[in-house]
Design a protein around this motif. Sequence first.
Motif, PDB file in Angstrom:
ATOM      1  N   UNK A  40       0.781  -1.166   0.051  1.00 60.73           N
ATOM      2  CA  UNK A  40      -0.065   0.002   0.056  1.00 60.73           C
ATOM      3  C   UNK A  40       0.979   1.112  -0.002  1.00 60.73           C
ATOM      4  N   UNK A  41       1.987   1.353   0.600  1.00 57.23           N
ATOM      5  CA  UNK A  41       3.044   2.344   1.000  1.00 57.23           C
ATOM      6  C   UNK A  41       3.525   2.518  -0.533  1.00 57.23           C
ATOM      7  N   UNK A  42       3.738   1.882  -1.421  1.00 55.41           N
ATOM      8  CA  UNK A  42       4.183   2.033  -2.940  1.00 55.41           C
ATOM      9  C   UNK A  42       3.252   2.434  -3.638  1.00 55.41           C
ATOM     10  N   UNK A  43       1.903   2.537  -3.371  1.00 59.94           N
ATOM     11  CA  UNK A  43       1.141   3.286  -4.344  1.00 59.94           C
ATOM     12  C   UNK A  43       1.218   4.801  -4.296  1.00 59.94           C
ATOM     13  N   UNK A  44       1.427   5.394  -3.536  1.00 57.22           N
ATOM     14  CA  UNK A  44       1.517   6.914  -3.423  1.00 57.22           C
ATOM     15  C   UNK A  44       2.547   7.445  -4.502  1.00 57.22           C
ATOM     16  N   UNK A  45       3.822   6.669  -4.520  1.00 57.42           N
ATOM     17  CA  UNK A  45       4.774   7.283  -5.452  1.00 57.42           C
ATOM     18  C   UNK A  45       3.943   7.318  -7.116  1.00 57.42           C
ATOM     19  N   UNK A  46       3.433   6.027  -7.464  1.00 61.18           N
ATOM     20  CA  UNK A  46       2.941   6.001  -8.479  1.00 61.18           C
ATOM     21  C   UNK A  46       1.554   6.743  -8.938  1.00 61.18           C
ATOM     22  N   UNK A  47       0.843   7.045  -7.936  1.00 52.60           N
ATOM     23  CA  UNK A  47      -0.271   8.065  -7.945  1.00 52.60           C
ATOM     24  C   UNK A  47       0.430   9.287  -8.222  1.00 52.60           C
ATOM     25  N   UNK A  48       1.564   9.766  -7.248  1.00 53.88           N
ATOM     26  CA  UNK A  48       1.960  11.045  -7.667  1.00 53.88           C
ATOM     27  C   UNK A  48       2.348  11.243  -9.100  1.00 53.88           C
ATOM     28  N   UNK A  49       3.394  10.194  -9.573  1.00 56.71           N
ATOM     29  CA  UNK A  49       3.948  10.305 -10.894  1.00 56.71           C
ATOM     30  C   UNK A  49       2.813  10.316 -11.928  1.00 56.71           C
ATOM     31  N   UNK A  50       1.776   9.503 -11.814  1.00 54.20           N
ATOM     32  CA  UNK A  50       0.648   9.509 -12.838  1.00 54.20           C
ATOM     33  C   UNK A  50       0.128  10.797 -12.973  1.00 54.20           C
ATOM     34  N   UNK A  51      -0.337  11.579 -11.761  1.00 55.15           N
ATOM     35  CA  UNK A  51      -0.892  12.802 -11.582  1.00 55.15           C
ATOM     36  C   UNK A  51       0.096  14.049 -12.356  1.00 55.15           C
ATOM     37  N   UNK A  52       1.228  13.717 -12.087  1.00 55.62           N
ATOM     38  CA  UNK A  52       2.096  14.862 -12.645  1.00 55.62           C
ATOM     39  C   UNK A  52       2.041  14.728 -14.358  1.00 55.62           C
ATOM     40  N   UNK A  53       2.302  13.522 -14.735  1.00 54.48           N
ATOM     41  CA  UNK A  53       2.238  13.133 -16.209  1.00 54.48           C
ATOM     42  C   UNK A  53       1.042  13.516 -16.819  1.00 54.48           C
ATOM     43  N   UNK A  54      -0.206  13.374 -16.230  1.00 57.44           N
ATOM     44  CA  UNK A  54      -1.368  13.865 -16.740  1.00 57.44           C
ATOM     45  C   UNK A  54      -1.457  15.169 -17.043  1.00 57.44           C
ATOM     46  N   UNK A  55      -0.981  16.020 -15.957  1.00 55.60           N
ATOM     47  CA  UNK A  55      -0.883  17.311 -16.019  1.00 55.60           C
ATOM     48  C   UNK A  55       0.078  17.730 -17.089  1.00 55.60           C
ATOM     49  N   UNK A  56       1.272  17.237 -17.164  1.00 56.02           N
ATOM     50  CA  UNK A  56       2.040  17.617 -18.214  1.00 56.02           C
ATOM     51  C   UNK A  56       1.637  17.549 -19.637  1.00 56.02           C
TER      52      UNK A  56
END
Length: 898
Positions: A599-615
């Motif tokens: 569960x702790x790893x999920x935050x990293x990928x949520x963060x990365x995906x959000x930045x990529x989607x915004x970019x």
Amino acid sequence: MTTSIISTAQLGEEPMELVRSRERDAGLKPWDLWGTYLSDRQWGTVREDYSDDGNAWNSFPFDHSHLRTYRWGEDGLLGLSDENGLLCFAPVLWNGKDPVLKERLFGLGNPEGNHGEDLKDTMYHQAGTPTCSYAKALYRYPQDRFPYERLRDENRRRSRDETEFELVDTGIFSGNRFFDLDVEYAKVSPEDLLIRLTVTNQGPEAADLHLLPSLWFRNTWDWGDENSAHPRIRLADGVVVSDALKELASYNLSCSEQGTWLFTENETNTERLYNQPLRQPYVKDAFHRYLIEGQTDAVNPIGEGSKAALHLQRRLEPGEVWQVNLRLCRHDHHGAKAPDPMESSQVEAVLSQRRQDWEDHLQWVAPGLGTEDRAIHAAAAAGLFWCRKFYNWYVARWLRGDSNSLRPPESRWHTENAYWSTLRARNIISMPDCWEYPYFCQWDLMVHAVAFAELDPGEAKRQARMLRQASVTANNGQSPAYEWALSDANPPIGAWASLRIFQISKRTHGQKDYPFLRASLRELLLEYGWWANRTDRNGDSLFEGGFLGLDNIAIFDRRYPLKDGSRIEQSDGTAWMGMLSLNMLEACVLLASDREEYKGLCERFVSDFSRLTYALNSPSGRGFVNWDEADGFYYDVLKRPDGSSDYLRTRSLSGLIPLLAIATFDAQTVDSIPALDVRSYLNELGKERGAPFDAIPHLGTWHRDRVLFSIVPPNRLRRILTRVFDEQEFLSPYGIRSLSKVYENNPYSYQQGDDYATISYSPADSPVAMFGGNSNWRGPIWMPINYLLIEALQKFGHFFGDDFKMEFPTGSGRELNLWQISLELEQRLIGIFRRDADGRRAFNGTVEQFQQNPLWRDLFLFNEYFHGCSGAGVGASHQTGWSAIIAKMITQLNRWQT
């Protein structure tokens, strides 16, 4: 031995091939020790290139293949080998007219073809099982002299705007004047194999044929290694017996027919190649000189060597069938005599039972298929299993050369491949095409792995992880792309492949293989770090990629800056990274249900995906965005040195890649993993940056108790798909084109400084030389991207249901939801192979012999890509890796129809 044929399907039991696969995967029985692992082509590969200029095609051409020993592998005609490629078997043919024995398939090297390298021989994969307990293939051998020079000359003469000149175009098959060679392998046990060679004269006159079943050792002794044994094959009581090696036991080869055993050494004929004296008189081309040139002293009279063949000859009347049975089995050193090749009735009993096992396995994988789809599905599966080949390459040794010979130039140490000196591969790898691409290609291999998942989950898992082992990856965590350019960046779909294999295996076998997914994720995390460092020069979360597997899809070569320093900001580079981060997130979510710490790893990928989607959706910080609001499409952007930018408005698959980054999660999962509450995360992050995340209000929205993660907002999704489903743009009768058809009559041109280029819709062969001669992403239908798009549509369809409908095709007035549209697309793609109302199969194109002749019309090829309007097969003819994903579409469509 019983002669009854037992069908496990009739008994209501699981198929025997499933039992064998489990025994193999558990290490109980070495069912994978032997297989159809012998390469179809070893010449013209990077591994065999020791030239000064790095031209692999000219360094080791086809004309050297019967004279010269290979360093890293072997090749043969529909052959067999052990898993280490040490002992090889293959049939050899001669029609009495050809200038060389038919020992291997013929084709053109990259400089010889008007569209690059190309197979100019005719063979078909017909059956295969996970453990190679049964395998069958067909080679079609002309009775007249094989037109080697005519094929070369005519293809050299033709321009890129013309079609390739194929063997059938020479007229050599007219009147059915050819022999059919059916090669069948059936295992009695892991170390006891039956081989049946069946030759049929399909022509109208009697014809002579020489058949030479051949057994030989790969040359491992000529390269200066200490303690490298020089193994022998000897004749004993009418049976040939091979020496035992450290990694392989001794084996017997016996035959049901009486003939003349011939022996020689698998060593280079230095006299004919280099005008240098022979070290000993018996060399690789001895059987060629014995038969064709009448040199009886070319073979070893004492009956031993590292290469042996049984010379058989027969004159076959029209329609006559000649069957030759052989047995390759482990030698019993305690036995009084070598085992015989079995009675004909015993051989037939084993073959019949293994054929039944093969059919039972296919029925278990895909129950209830109609006759037409069953034939397509079986052929696609056969190609997958036949394209697993022994691949051997130690880059450091290749760079350094061998102490006895083959010293490469020092300049080799300054090439990109020198960075991969630690790469040491000795595996059975699924080849993209067993002749045209006899090596691994990373993103092809990931699609192959998913295609294997229903047929053989164990093989799927091995192939998916193959290129991420410590002996293969680079020090920076990158996994290799392909042997011509190990450092190229392929689409990062490894996490997608592992995820889909886990899910498919769960559905077909009812087991959640968490250990596989955990192991895959650990390896993928290392590679993810390499990808995460490929952000562009501005550090604004837009990712560089280069060609990213799409070769010449763009108007300019995307790998390099233009002459004035302008660079291309790709829409698909960031989109592929978004898909990767989302696939990693999905894997973590699945693993979190088994182990809390994920569960702790999920935050990293949520963060990365959000930045990529915004970019990809907002110009914030850059002044440009890949989304063109006026056209409603994602485009590559030309970024000039002065800071200005412009769209390169070519509607292609690169603008559709953002659609692939899509996942949804149910409320229960979101409740259990707080990191999945992405809107809360974005709100907090927005407060820190002092501005809200505009342009992506869709991220984290809820619908029907599910939350949406997608790069493409729903309003943009509709605008893109309106073009995708337009038959004047992307939608073909046979799938989604790689470039919009609007450029057929209205080519797109662009000039930047001294760079000027034009791109037009090219539905078949490549009109440009970019990325080699035969790769074309400017119009044809490519199976892997179509499959990924279908999966994306199904995910969107699962989220929106009937609340999101579109016209399909655009302008038809026929509204369907996205799940229904995905099935319609599968129908179109399968239609490439099905007979139409006139009995024609689209992939066979305009060749009437293939469409009408009963001997041809039900044989299948799974080409590299397909004509964007007619569905005709184009490119590599046996690309039975990613094009075999059609088998997965057939099974899915069948489930929904029944």
